[in-house]
Design a protein around this motif. Structure first.
Motif, PDB file in Angstrom:
ATOM      1  N   ILE A   1       0.844  -1.189   0.000  1.00 50.25           N
ATOM      2  CA  ILE A   1       0.000   0.000   0.000  1.00 50.25           C
ATOM      3  C   ILE A   1       0.881   1.241   0.000  1.00 50.25           C
ATOM      4  O   ILE A   1       2.081   1.145   0.213  1.00 50.25           O
ATOM      5  CB  ILE A   1      -0.948   0.042   1.223  1.00 50.25           C
TER       6      ILE A   1
ATOM      7  N   PRO B   1       1.061   5.813  -1.292  1.00 48.85           N
ATOM      8  CA  PRO B   1       0.581   6.809  -2.244  1.00 48.85           C
ATOM      9  C   PRO B   1       1.221   6.610  -3.618  1.00 48.85           C
ATOM     10  O   PRO B   1       2.326   6.095  -3.717  1.00 48.85           O
ATOM     11  CB  PRO B   1       1.073   8.128  -1.625  1.00 48.85           C
TER      12      PRO B   1
ATOM     13  N   THR C   1       2.816   8.580  -5.595  1.00 47.90           N
ATOM     14  CA  THR C   1       3.442   9.905  -5.610  1.00 47.90           C
ATOM     15  C   THR C   1       3.856  10.284  -7.032  1.00 47.90           C
ATOM     16  O   THR C   1       3.679  11.421  -7.453  1.00 47.90           O
ATOM     17  CB  THR C   1       4.662   9.907  -4.676  1.00 47.90           C
ATOM     18  N   VAL C   2       4.444   9.329  -7.745  1.00 51.21           N
ATOM     19  CA  VAL C   2       4.723   9.530  -9.172  1.00 51.21           C
ATOM     20  C   VAL C   2       4.044   8.395  -9.926  1.00 51.21           C
ATOM     21  O   VAL C   2       4.172   7.231  -9.562  1.00 51.21           O
ATOM     22  CB  VAL C   2       6.242   9.522  -9.472  1.00 51.21           C
TER      23      VAL C   2
ATOM     24  N   PHE D   1       7.654   2.875 -17.644  1.00 49.36           N
ATOM     25  CA  PHE D   1       6.589   3.051 -16.648  1.00 49.36           C
ATOM     26  C   PHE D   1       7.214   3.371 -15.283  1.00 49.36           C
ATOM     27  O   PHE D   1       7.933   2.553 -14.726  1.00 49.36           O
ATOM     28  CB  PHE D   1       5.759   1.759 -16.562  1.00 49.36           C
ATOM     29  N   ILE D   2       6.961   4.576 -14.768  1.00 52.31           N
ATOM     30  CA  ILE D   2       7.521   4.956 -13.463  1.00 52.31           C
ATOM     31  C   ILE D   2       6.399   5.105 -12.440  1.00 52.31           C
ATOM     32  O   ILE D   2       5.478   5.895 -12.627  1.00 52.31           O
ATOM     33  CB  ILE D   2       8.311   6.275 -13.542  1.00 52.31           C
ATOM     34  N   ILE D   3       6.473   4.300 -11.386  1.00 50.05           N
ATOM     35  CA  ILE D   3       5.547   4.437 -10.260  1.00 50.05           C
ATOM     36  C   ILE D   3       6.402   4.540  -8.997  1.00 50.05           C
ATOM     37  O   ILE D   3       7.185   3.635  -8.699  1.00 50.05           O
ATOM     38  CB  ILE D   3       4.590   3.226 -10.155  1.00 50.05           C
ATOM     39  N   LEU D   4       6.272   5.643  -8.272  1.00 48.85           N
ATOM     40  CA  LEU D   4       7.020   5.813  -7.031  1.00 48.85           C
ATOM     41  C   LEU D   4       6.050   6.077  -5.881  1.00 48.85           C
ATOM     42  O   LEU D   4       5.048   6.756  -6.061  1.00 48.85           O
ATOM     43  CB  LEU D   4       8.009   6.979  -7.143  1.00 48.85           C
ATOM     44  N   GLY D   5       6.376   5.531  -4.718  1.00 51.39           N
ATOM     45  CA  GLY D   5       5.545   5.747  -3.529  1.00 51.39           C
ATOM     46  C   GLY D   5       4.853   4.476  -3.075  1.00 51.39           C
ATOM     47  O   GLY D   5       4.485   4.333  -1.921  1.00 51.39           O
ATOM     48  N   THR D   6       4.643   3.552  -4.002  1.00 47.58           N
ATOM     49  CA  THR D   6       4.032   2.260  -3.692  1.00 47.58           C
ATOM     50  C   THR D   6       4.830   1.195  -4.436  1.00 47.58           C
ATOM     51  O   THR D   6       5.163   1.393  -5.599  1.00 47.58           O
ATOM     52  CB  THR D   6       2.569   2.216  -4.173  1.00 47.58           C
ATOM     53  N   THR D   7       5.130   0.105  -3.766  1.00 48.87           N
ATOM     54  CA  THR D   7       5.860  -0.980  -4.423  1.00 48.87           C
ATOM     55  C   THR D   7       4.956  -1.660  -5.447  1.00 48.87           C
ATOM     56  O   THR D   7       3.812  -1.981  -5.139  1.00 48.87           O
ATOM     57  CB  THR D   7       6.327  -2.012  -3.378  1.00 48.87           C
TER      58      THR D   7
ATOM     59  N   ASP E   1       9.165  -4.185 -11.953  1.00 49.44           N
ATOM     60  CA  ASP E   1      10.518  -4.718 -12.164  1.00 49.44           C
ATOM     61  C   ASP E   1      10.476  -6.231 -12.381  1.00 49.44           C
ATOM     62  O   ASP E   1      11.199  -6.770 -13.215  1.00 49.44           O
ATOM     63  CB  ASP E   1      11.428  -4.365 -10.978  1.00 49.44           C
TER      64      ASP E   1
ATOM     65  N   PHE F   1       5.900  16.855  -8.812  1.00 46.76           N
ATOM     66  CA  PHE F   1       5.552  17.010  -7.394  1.00 46.76           C
ATOM     67  C   PHE F   1       4.628  18.199  -7.168  1.00 46.76           C
ATOM     68  O   PHE F   1       3.840  18.211  -6.256  1.00 46.76           O
ATOM     69  CB  PHE F   1       6.818  17.150  -6.556  1.00 46.76           C
TER      70      PHE F   1
END
Lengths: 166, 517
Positions: free
Chosen positions: B367, B369, B371-372, B425-431, B435, B509
């Motif tokens: 779980i 956010p 964020t990106v 594809f970039i997702i940051l803030g949630t695992t 990859d 941001f």
């Protein structure tokens, strides 16, 4: 040149002490150490639109959530933890088994004083309608049970502690 | 006011209530919009800010907190349909989509139900009934035994006896089940009782029905399913297969169409079996017949899903047919307007499911956010998603964030396209599993088409782990901490916000800060 104070970063459970310098918007590594290991590198970097541009031409996308840094570099995502100066340790409670995700405790199969074998099924959690077994991290005696059936727990909550058999 | 495309249909309507949420609700809203239909979203209080609520023409909040009080609340949903004057209800997948009592209630209320009859849902939804029906229709099922005993002790005894006859290894499956819930593999007779009790309990909590049956476990199989379309005049066609073998915890991770191993001949055989399965229950609408295919090319009926499937986009890519639009056309009482000979395979499509989960740690849900959130775009790339940057991933709902779909001229080209799309594809803030998916799509065994249902366990026997953190990554984090970028990011109300960053319209941001102060 402005040399910044060392900061501590946890990467994959390893604690790094990192010191960097900055001159005219370019950052360099002064030192990077993990226990006895010390890394030398000539890589430098600048800031570009809120992200980090490395001297080898690669761009890292970054975000901070709580104490965690999220870094996306070369198509891979990393999560690192900033360690506040003076904080004692980032280790988990020794001998403790923690909730791997937020959820509900479905059943507790042991009580304080029970002797258990490594990998023994101790309790069952439920999250997103899936059951997950919590097993003993090592052989020993249950010293504390921190939760009861039906209890909702957050990720990382210490469920059970045990004293390892010597 | 009637729509031209609906002329001649016996069940016209102009407004559709979507009894679902997230990604599939967005997908249905888009289809409605293209067809000139109005859409009504229903949502729980915790979905107030969700994308699908924003996208719908109208949105009504459900009272109550739990799933039972909200998305599974038939009475409340029908009241909203009446108040908003919706003429039809689309159930999506999951939630009430395979509940015959819901299908019945919708039709009894005089509304158009976008789906098959309650009878068809009931027959196929009860896996034991379905197995019996298919056997009767001459379609091969997996060897095993149905267990009719309902009372726990009697059921456990019957399961025990049946397991001796079926043999090891075996699977215990919830008769009311699906999605890997209420399912247990048994490799030793001493485990049967414990596994049966756990499966029954999980089934009871997930479906309100604890009945479990016994099936032989067939190893090294492929999971291949056939998409069908059936109209209210009894015409049924199939839209070729989808290969869905790559799974973790019995949930699909990657799907592709066509299958790398299905020949023209096998496709025709499986297609005919699927059409017969649909005819056996007088099916109407879009449906999927799932088969297990052995290394020898024999196939066994697994189950029929009486709804739109998560992985439907890959079939849309290779056939050029919009399945959700077809569902809405068929529900209006229109004929298929296509024959089997009209269906042609064009190129190759792959879908991966982007889950909020930790592939490093047994694929446990994660779980946090978003964020990106920066998805890939470009030729042949499609993203079906129900989230956007700034949203929060909670443990309340399914951890699937999006479906990334690529379409290219052949399998090799599709793999290259998927590899490239995932790397962007970039997702940051949630695992997430991005990859892991990159390693999966690049794996030699995957490229060779050797996809079986045990693909992940076979190729990562000790679990998957991510690339080691490089010194550049640690350096990057140190720069961020020291230069204070992150604090400027996370404190959006901060008056110290640097001018350079404040004025940069490209800075992601800033946009997050606006949405989530």
């Amino acid at each position: 040149m402005n040399v910044m104070k060392s900061i501590y970063i946890d990467a994959e459970g390893l604690r790094w002490a990192v010191s960097i310098s900055e001159k005219d918007g370019t950052f360099n590594i002064v030192s990077m150490q993990q226990e006895e290991q010390s890394i030398e590198s000539t890589v430098s970097a600048t800031l570009r639109k809120g992200n980090v541009l490395l001297s080898d031409g690669r761009k890292a996308t970054i975000a901070k959530v709580g104490d965690d840094w999220w870094v996306h570099l070369s198509a891979r995502t990393y999560r690192l933890k900033y360690i506040e100066p003076g904080s004692s340790s980032v280790d988990e409670v020794e001998g403790g088994m923690t909730a791997p995700m937020p959820g509900t405790v479905l059943e507790v199969l042991v009580i304080k004083g029970d002797r258990v074998q490594a990998e023994q099924h101790l309790m069952t959690m439920e999250a997103m309608k899936m059951e997950h077994k919590i097993v003993a991290s090592e052989s020993g005696t249950i010293s504390v049970v921190h939760c009861s059936e039906g209890q909702k727990v957050e990720q990382g909550f210490v469920l059970i502690e045990l004293d390892a058999t010597e | 006011m009637s729509l031209r495309w609906m002329e001649g249909g016996s069940r016209p309507y102009t407004k559709v209530l979507i009894a679902n949420r997230g990604e599939i609700a967005c997908r249905i809203i888009r289809a409605c919009r293209e067809l000139g239909l109005k859409s009504v979203a229903i949502h729980a209080a915790n979905d107030r800010e969700s994308l699908f609520v924003e996208m719908a023409d109208q949105a009504v909040e459900l009272k109550g907190g739990s799933l039972a009080e909200t998305y599974l609340n038939i009475k409340q949903i029908l009241e909203i349909a009446e108040n908003t004057q919706a003429g039809a209800i689309h159930p999506g997948f999951g939630f009430l989509s395979e509940r015959s009592d819901f299908a019945n209630a919708v039709q009894s209320a005089g509304l158009v139900w976008v789906g098959p009859s309650a009878q068809a849902i009931e027959s196929m939804g009860d896996k034991m009934t379905a197995r019996r029906l298919m056997r009767k229709a001459g379609i091969p099922v997996i060897p095993g035994e149905e267990i009719d005993e309902v009372e726990e002790q009697a059921a456990l005894a019957a399961i025990h006896e049946a397991s001796q006859r079926v043999g090891l290894p075996l699977m215990l499956k919830a008769s009311a089940g699906g999605g890997g819930k209420g399912m247990r593999m048994v490799e030793d007779f001493s485990e049967v009782r414990g596994a049966a009790m756990a499966a029954r309990r999980e089934a009871l909590s997930a479906f309100g029905d604890g009945r479990v049956y016994v099936e032989r476990m067939i190893t090294s199989t492929r999971h291949i399913e056939i998409q069908i379309l059936a109209d209210s005049f009894g015409e049924v066609i199939h839209l070729c297969e989808r290969e869905c073998s790559v799974q973790r915890r019995h949930q699909k991770v990657l799907e592709e169409a066509p299958s790398p191993v299905v020949s023209e001949n096998l496709r025709a055989q499986m297609g005919a079996a699927a059409v017969n399965a649909a005819k056996a229950v007088s099916y109407e609408g879009a449906g999927t017949v799932e088969f297990l295919v052995t290394p020898h090319g024999t196939f066994h009926f697994l189950e029929m899903n009486t709804r739109i499937q998560v992985e439907h986009p890959i079939t849309e890519c290779i056939t050029g047919i919009d399945l959700v639009c077809e569902q809405l056309r068929i529900a209006a009482g229109l004929p298929l307007g296509r024959e089997q000979s009209d269906i042609k395979v064009n190129g190759h499509a792959i879908e991966v499911r982007i889950y909020a989960e930790d592939a490093n740690n047994g694929f446990l849900p994660a779980i946090g956010p978003l964020t990106v959130w920066s998805p890939p775009t470009g030729p042949g790339i499609r993203l079906d998603s129900g989230v956007r940057q700034g949203d929060e991933v909670t443990p309340i709902y399914d951890p699937m964030l999006a479906k990334l779909v690529v379409h290219a001229s052949d399998r090799k080209a599709a793999i290259r396209r998927m590899k490239s799309a995932l790397s962007e594809f970039i997702i940051l803030g949630t695992t997430t599993n991005i990859d892991f998916l990159q390693d999966l799509i690049s794996h030699p065994a995957y490229r060779a088409g050797k996809t079986t249902t045990d693909f992940i366990e076979t190729n990562w026997p000790n679990g998957w782990s991510n690339t080691q953190t490089s010194l550049e990554v640690i350096f990057t984090a140190a720069i961020a901490q020291n230069s204070g970028i992150h604090s400027k990011i996370s404190i959006s109300t901060d008056t110290q916000l640097g001018d350079q960053i404040r004025n940069d319209p490209m800075n992601p941001f800033i946009r997050i800060g606006r949405r989530f102060p």
